[in-house]
Write a protein that holds these residues in place. Sequence first.
Motif, PDB file in Angstrom:
ATOM      1  N   THR A   5       0.833  -1.207   0.000  1.00  0.00           N
ATOM      2  CA  THR A   5       0.000   0.000   0.000  1.00  0.00           C
ATOM      3  C   THR A   5       0.865   1.253   0.000  1.00  0.00           C
ATOM      4  OG1 THR A   5      -0.098  -0.033   2.403  1.00  0.00           O
ATOM      5  CG2 THR A   5      -1.911  -1.114   1.231  1.00  0.00           C
ATOM      6  N   SER A   6       2.143   1.070  -0.203  1.00  0.00           N
ATOM      7  CA  SER A   6       3.060   2.204  -0.092  1.00  0.00           C
ATOM      8  C   SER A   6       2.707   3.350  -1.018  1.00  0.00           C
ATOM      9  CB  SER A   6       4.494   1.752  -0.373  1.00  0.00           C
ATOM     10  OG  SER A   6       4.868   0.757   0.528  1.00  0.00           O
ATOM     11  N   GLN A   7       2.421   3.060  -2.286  1.00  0.00           N
ATOM     12  CA  GLN A   7       2.133   4.134  -3.236  1.00  0.00           C
ATOM     13  C   GLN A   7       0.872   4.885  -2.851  1.00  0.00           C
ATOM     14  OE1 GLN A   7       4.348   5.157  -5.675  1.00  0.00           O
ATOM     15  NE2 GLN A   7       3.010   6.929  -5.515  1.00  0.00           N
ATOM     16  N   HIS A   8      -0.138   4.170  -2.356  1.00  0.00           N
ATOM     17  CA  HIS A   8      -1.376   4.835  -1.931  1.00  0.00           C
ATOM     18  C   HIS A   8      -1.109   5.783  -0.762  1.00  0.00           C
ATOM     19  CE1 HIS A   8      -3.707   2.364  -4.585  1.00  0.00           C
ATOM     20  NE2 HIS A   8      -3.284   1.260  -3.996  1.00  0.00           N
ATOM     21  N   VAL A   9      -0.269   5.345   0.161  1.00  0.00           N
ATOM     22  CA  VAL A   9       0.060   6.186   1.320  1.00  0.00           C
ATOM     23  C   VAL A   9       0.860   7.402   0.863  1.00  0.00           C
ATOM     24  CG1 VAL A   9       1.318   6.304   3.506  1.00  0.00           C
ATOM     25  CG2 VAL A   9      -0.042   4.274   2.958  1.00  0.00           C
ATOM     26  N   LEU A  10       1.843   7.187  -0.016  1.00  0.00           N
ATOM     27  CA  LEU A  10       2.642   8.311  -0.531  1.00  0.00           C
ATOM     28  C   LEU A  10       1.768   9.311  -1.264  1.00  0.00           C
ATOM     29  CD1 LEU A  10       5.805   6.413  -1.808  1.00  0.00           C
ATOM     30  CD2 LEU A  10       5.613   7.837   0.235  1.00  0.00           C
ATOM     31  N   ASP A  11       0.848   8.826  -2.099  1.00  0.00           N
ATOM     32  CA  ASP A  11      -0.058   9.724  -2.823  1.00  0.00           C
ATOM     33  C   ASP A  11      -0.956  10.491  -1.854  1.00  0.00           C
ATOM     34  OD1 ASP A  11       1.001   8.920  -5.234  1.00  0.00           O
ATOM     35  OD2 ASP A  11      -0.675   7.582  -5.733  1.00  0.00           O
ATOM     36  N   LYS A  29     -10.194  -1.241  -1.350  1.00  0.00           N
ATOM     37  CA  LYS A  29      -8.936  -1.503  -2.038  1.00  0.00           C
ATOM     38  C   LYS A  29      -8.404  -0.197  -2.639  1.00  0.00           C
ATOM     39  CE  LYS A  29      -6.988  -4.213  -5.756  1.00  0.00           C
ATOM     40  NZ  LYS A  29      -6.083  -5.186  -5.349  1.00  0.00           N
ATOM     41  N   GLY A  30      -7.146   0.088  -2.383  1.00  0.00           N
ATOM     42  CA  GLY A  30      -6.530   1.296  -2.909  1.00  0.00           C
ATOM     43  C   GLY A  30      -6.749   2.524  -2.039  1.00  0.00           C
ATOM     44  N   SER A  80      -7.313   8.522  10.270  1.00  0.00           N
ATOM     45  CA  SER A  80      -6.305   7.473  10.323  1.00  0.00           C
ATOM     46  C   SER A  80      -5.762   7.207   8.935  1.00  0.00           C
ATOM     47  CB  SER A  80      -6.897   6.171  10.869  1.00  0.00           C
ATOM     48  OG  SER A  80      -7.286   6.323  12.202  1.00  0.00           O
ATOM     49  N   ILE A  81      -4.497   6.877   8.894  1.00  0.00           N
ATOM     50  CA  ILE A  81      -3.862   6.419   7.662  1.00  0.00           C
ATOM     51  C   ILE A  81      -3.438   4.981   7.912  1.00  0.00           C
ATOM     52  CG2 ILE A  81      -1.947   6.709   6.059  1.00  0.00           C
ATOM     53  CD1 ILE A  81      -1.970   9.688   6.728  1.00  0.00           C
ATOM     54  N   ARG A  82      -3.949   4.078   7.090  1.00  0.00           N
ATOM     55  CA  ARG A  82      -3.660   2.662   7.243  1.00  0.00           C
ATOM     56  C   ARG A  82      -2.584   2.267   6.230  1.00  0.00           C
ATOM     57  NH1 ARG A  82      -6.299  -1.392   9.657  1.00  0.00           N
ATOM     58  NH2 ARG A  82      -8.110  -0.086  10.031  1.00  0.00           N
ATOM     59  N   HIS A  83      -1.530   1.663   6.747  1.00  0.00           N
ATOM     60  CA  HIS A  83      -0.481   1.138   5.875  1.00  0.00           C
ATOM     61  C   HIS A  83      -0.218  -0.302   6.276  1.00  0.00           C
ATOM     62  CE1 HIS A  83       2.600   1.615   9.036  1.00  0.00           C
ATOM     63  NE2 HIS A  83       1.914   2.698   9.357  1.00  0.00           N
ATOM     64  N   TYR A  84       0.814  -0.893   5.746  1.00  0.00           N
ATOM     65  CA  TYR A  84       1.037  -2.330   5.940  1.00  0.00           C
ATOM     66  C   TYR A  84       1.106  -2.753   7.396  1.00  0.00           C
ATOM     67  CZ  TYR A  84       5.912  -1.434   7.040  1.00  0.00           C
ATOM     68  OH  TYR A  84       7.062  -0.998   7.633  1.00  0.00           O
ATOM     69  N   ALA A  85       1.534  -1.879   8.285  1.00  0.00           N
ATOM     70  CA  ALA A  85       1.684  -2.249   9.691  1.00  0.00           C
ATOM     71  C   ALA A  85       0.462  -1.904  10.532  1.00  0.00           C
ATOM     72  CB  ALA A  85       2.926  -1.582  10.276  1.00  0.00           C
ATOM     73  N   GLY A  86      -0.540  -1.305   9.931  1.00  0.00           N
ATOM     74  CA  GLY A  86      -1.743  -0.952  10.677  1.00  0.00           C
ATOM     75  C   GLY A  86      -2.093   0.513  10.527  1.00  0.00           C
ATOM     76  N   ALA A  87      -3.075   0.933  11.290  1.00  0.00           N
ATOM     77  CA  ALA A  87      -3.569   2.307  11.205  1.00  0.00           C
ATOM     78  C   ALA A  87      -2.828   3.213  12.181  1.00  0.00           C
ATOM     79  CB  ALA A  87      -5.065   2.350  11.483  1.00  0.00           C
ATOM     80  N   VAL A  88      -2.541   4.426  11.720  1.00  0.00           N
ATOM     81  CA  VAL A  88      -1.941   5.460  12.562  1.00  0.00           C
ATOM     82  C   VAL A  88      -2.935   6.617  12.597  1.00  0.00           C
ATOM     83  CG1 VAL A  88      -0.005   7.055  12.854  1.00  0.00           C
ATOM     84  CG2 VAL A  88       0.387   4.779  11.883  1.00  0.00           C
ATOM     85  N   GLU A  89      -3.284   7.056  13.799  1.00  0.00           N
ATOM     86  CA  GLU A  89      -4.278   8.114  13.953  1.00  0.00           C
ATOM     87  C   GLU A  89      -3.599   9.474  14.103  1.00  0.00           C
ATOM     88  OE1 GLU A  89      -8.347   7.768  16.065  1.00  0.00           O
ATOM     89  OE2 GLU A  89      -6.926   8.493  17.575  1.00  0.00           O
TER      90      GLU A  89
END
Length: 152
Positions: free
Chosen positions: A11-17, A65-66, A82-91
């Motif tokens: 999900t890295s690209q989605h988080v970066l975007d 998805k995405g 929250s932003i959810r990435h591979y390790a979980g959600a960060v609030e």
Amino acid sequence: IAWDFIDVPDTSQHVLDLVDKKHTGLLSLLDEQCQLAKCTDRSFALTVYEKHAPPPRHGNIYPTKGTCFTATTAQKSRMQFSIRHYAGAVEYTCTDFLEKNKDEIPKELGDLLLSSTMEFDALLGDLLTRNNSTKQSASSLARVIMGEQFSQ
């Protein structure tokens, strides 16, 4: 050694975007809000929800998805998301985002670096004073804010 394979979705690209995409990323929205005369933490939060919160039919709990952005009704009432990435959600809480982003690098720091005998320091001073002199103005539209300085 016994081990189990863990499937980690990319999900890295989605988080970066979400964070850094021009015009719609969180940093772009933050810079845009900082340039408005009557921006508040609440107006920033509302802009973020408007641009990124999934439609209500998704329940605003788990991303589709995405999608890596979530904001529950409870989070929205506290100006959080929250932003959810591979390790979980960060609030995150939007309180003071604007104030921190408006921090300007003091002119004195640029002058001090510019006067340095160290080549790298002087180069940084030159870059800082050049940016400040081309954008010197009382207008909030012309100020170089902290986030913008690092994205140039």
